[in-house]
Design an enzyme around this catalytic site. Structure first.
Site, PDB file in Angstrom:
ATOM      1  N   LEU A 110       0.990  -3.980   3.922  1.00  0.00           N
ATOM      2  CA  LEU A 110       0.031  -4.905   3.330  1.00  0.00           C
ATOM      3  C   LEU A 110      -1.292  -4.195   3.088  1.00  0.00           C
ATOM      4  O   LEU A 110      -1.920  -3.703   4.030  1.00  0.00           O
ATOM      5  CB  LEU A 110      -0.189  -6.105   4.256  1.00  0.00           C
TER       6      LEU A 110
ATOM      7  N   LEU B 109      -0.594  -3.703   8.421  1.00  0.00           N
ATOM      8  CA  LEU B 109      -1.738  -4.078   7.596  1.00  0.00           C
ATOM      9  C   LEU B 109      -2.774  -2.971   7.585  1.00  0.00           C
ATOM     10  O   LEU B 109      -3.225  -2.514   8.637  1.00  0.00           O
ATOM     11  CB  LEU B 109      -2.363  -5.370   8.138  1.00  0.00           C
ATOM     12  N   CYS B 110      -3.159  -2.530   6.393  1.00  0.00           N
ATOM     13  CA  CYS B 110      -4.215  -1.539   6.184  1.00  0.00           C
ATOM     14  C   CYS B 110      -3.945  -0.289   7.034  1.00  0.00           C
ATOM     15  O   CYS B 110      -2.910   0.328   6.897  1.00  0.00           O
ATOM     16  CB  CYS B 110      -5.584  -2.143   6.451  1.00  0.00           C
ATOM     17  N   LEU B 111      -4.860   0.102   7.917  1.00  0.00           N
ATOM     18  CA  LEU B 111      -4.611   1.269   8.758  1.00  0.00           C
ATOM     19  C   LEU B 111      -3.387   1.053   9.631  1.00  0.00           C
ATOM     20  O   LEU B 111      -2.649   2.001   9.936  1.00  0.00           O
ATOM     21  CB  LEU B 111      -5.838   1.574   9.609  1.00  0.00           C
TER      22      LEU B 111
ATOM     23  N   GLY C 214      -0.821  -0.393   8.566  1.00  0.00           N
ATOM     24  CA  GLY C 214       0.271  -0.059   7.653  1.00  0.00           C
ATOM     25  C   GLY C 214       0.491   1.438   7.565  1.00  0.00           C
ATOM     26  O   GLY C 214       1.634   1.909   7.525  1.00  0.00           O
TER      27      GLY C 214
END
Length: 579
Positions: A346, A318-320, A322
């Site tokens: 994500l 997720l985000c960083l 990811g």
């Protein structure tokens, strides 16, 4: 581009739950990555725009003439409307501007004139600042600073000028104003003078947040690894690792029963592990991104391999988290380690050339200032910086609460996403400076020049099937930027565009409001993909469950919880999430 459904035109601002949902839809907690507006030069940029207008007064003069014409017409139009004639307003009103949803702004001539005068002033100000000849970055900052000033000056923020506030005061015999004054004084004393977004008193990590049954099976100085208890008789052979950003607490992926992506995965036959990072203290100031790679996902993969004996491990980032997932996959592949199965990214950006709203805070000069500050303090305090994105989305994240809490006397809502967002973390100075400079300023990851753990990361070696999710209203990772991932990895990619924003788009359980968009292939550009994509009802969680099942191996008996080498250390959600 498809948009989320807007509330009806007659909806007002008095429903705390609607206010909370709107706030959740535009949250950008990763805005805590950056420095405040003053250090980023927003005031200086606005001053430069005004100065440029004084040196070249032709455009400001035209704007002033238009403003004078508007102000002359407004009383006449208000009067004719009072007599029942539907005369066109001098300044067009955005039907999506929720601040002016109350019918009195249209039917009452005094409020109609007040709204028109405000909007005319806004148009004049934007024309003056927009006409200034400035560098693109300076112009962008100037307009953002102006928008904040204009939002703050809206008549809806004043009790005497807001018809919804006056009606509520009348209906409650003034008790709403007394309650609002109490809320204001409490926020001045205990919340830095800003209106509270959420009532956190009813939430407890391990009580009603982060409660999917799990055990801590590993702990080092950087992270704890949780293993979730199976909820099906058989599971897919390939385990799943959830890799959250260390900028926030991990449990946004395990928010609450029926609103937890991790719970969803477990209930669909996955053996799930999740990383829970430690909230850094000043003595961790020297922790680097190399440390996060080696002691985070790489170590987690080693532990999962030992416990389950699996040959492949899927990762959801997720985000960083990811971005770190993609870096880990490339790093291991380049080292000859083929353990990675599928990747799910994500709201993740791998190409930082168009970074959205945070681009205004991540230019080289601002990062230089922030780096000097972090060297002095050792960490970047998440709570101190958490207001950055609130300022950029001030109407939804600040002034909604000025009206509801301070003017209408309502208590802030109890909302799980906002409670999680308030549970902020810090960032180590060394890691954070490296991240901002090499990702946002220099875009080294996409360029193939980023060195992590002694390896120059080449995303092109990633051949794993990859599922990329983005959210249509994400202002932190614009979906067009997330789409660039399809051109950076070499394996098959399924790109999904969902409803919601940066966080609400991830907490997306199946329901009547959920939707997502899909196309059969992934052309070179985001625009081409969008032209081919079809909108489907339902959550992307449901589509992911089908895709995931196709790639995660046969059904087998669940593995044990922990092992002799990595025994259970305690119950989930563990200790680090509470630091």
């Amino acid at each position: 581009m498809a948009q989320e459904e807007e509330p009806s035109r007659g909806a007002d601002q008095r429903n705390p739950w609607q206010i909370a949902e709107r706030a959740a839809s535009v949250l950008g907690p990763e805005s805590a990555l950056v420095e405040d507006m003053d250090a980023a030069g927003f005031g200086q940029a606005l001053g430069a725009a005004v100065g440029a207008g004084l040196r070249s007064p032709a455009a400001p003069a035209r704007a002033a003439l238009r403003l004078a014409t508007d102000l002359t017409r407004i009383p006449m139009v208000a009067a004719t409307r009072w007599f029942g004639r539907d005369t066109e307003a001098p300044v067009e009103v955005n039907p999506k501007d929720r601040r002016f949803a109350d019918p009195a702004w249209t039917t009452n001539p005094a409020f109609f004139a007040l709204r028109q005068a405000y909007l005319a002033g806004c148009r004049f100000s934007r024309e003056v600042v927009g006409s200034a000849e400035l560098e693109p970055d300076t112009a962008r900052k100037a307009m953002m600073a102006l928008d904040l000033v204009l939002d703050a000056l809206a008549p809806t923020n004043l009790a005497a000028a807001n018809p919804a506030v006056l009606k509520r005061a009348f209906d409650t015999a003034g008790t709403s104003l007394v309650a609002g004054a109490r809320n204001f004084l409490d926020d001045v004393r205990h919340n830095g003078g800003r209106p509270r977004q959420v009532d956190t008193s009813g939430f407890e990590v391990g009580g009603n947040l982060a409660v999917t049954p799990a055990k801590v099976v590993y702990r080092n100085d950087l992270m704890e690894l949780l293993q979730y208890e199976p909820q099906t008789e058989q599971v897919h052979a390939t385990p799943l690792l959830c890799s959250p950003p260390w900028i926030n607490k991990y449990y946004v992926m395990d928010l609450a029963p029926d609103r937890s992506f991790i719970e969803w995965a477990v209930q669909h036959g996955r053996t799930v592990f999740a990383i829970s990072y430690k909230n850094p203290t000043k003595d961790m100031s020297g922790t680097t991104m190399d440390d996060y790679l080696v002691h985070g996902p790489k170590t987690a993969l080693d532990v999962i391999t030992e416990i389950t004996g699996a040959e492949k491990i899927d990762i959801v980032g997720l985000c960083l988290g990811g971005a770190m997932t993609a870096i880990t996959a490339a790093y291991l592949t380049q080292a000859g380690d083929d353990r990675i199965g599928t990747l799910t990214l994500l709201n993740t950006m791998l190409d930082y050339s168009e970074p959205g709203a945070l681009g205004a805070f991540t230019d080289a000069r601002t990062v230089d200032k922030l780096e000097r500050k972090m060297k002095r303090e050792g960490t970047l305090e998440g709570r101190t910086m958490a207001g950055t994105f609130d300022i950029l989305r001030a109407n939804d994240l600040i002034f909604n609460y000025v009206v509801s809490n301070w003017l209408m006397g309502q208590s802030p809502p109890a909302f799980d996403i906002l409670a999680w967002n308030a549970d902020s973390t810090r960032m180590p100075a060394a890691m954070h400076a490296f991240y901002l400079r090499n990702f946002y300023v220099r875009n080294k990851l996409a360029a193939g020049t980023l060195e992590i753990g002694g390896t120059v990361i080449d995303l092109g070696v990633i051949k794993s099937p990859t599922y990329v999710v983005s959210a249509v209203n994400d202002h932190i990772v614009p979906w067009q930027s997330a789409y660039k991932t399809v051109g950076l990895v070499s394996g098959p990619v399924r790109f999904v565009l969902g409803s919601g924003g940066h966080i609400a788009g991830i907490v997306s359980p199946p329901g009547p409001k959920a939707w997502h968009m899909l196309a059969e292939d992934t052309p070179a550009s985001a625009a081409e993909w969008h032209a081919k994509a079809a909108r489907r009802s339902g959550s992307w969680w449901e589509d992911w469950a089908v895709w995931s099942a196709e790639h995660s191996g046969p059904q087998v008996a669940p593995p044990p919880m922990g092992s002799a080498v990595h025994p259970v250390l305690g119950p989930g959600p563990g200790d680090y999430v509470r630091t």
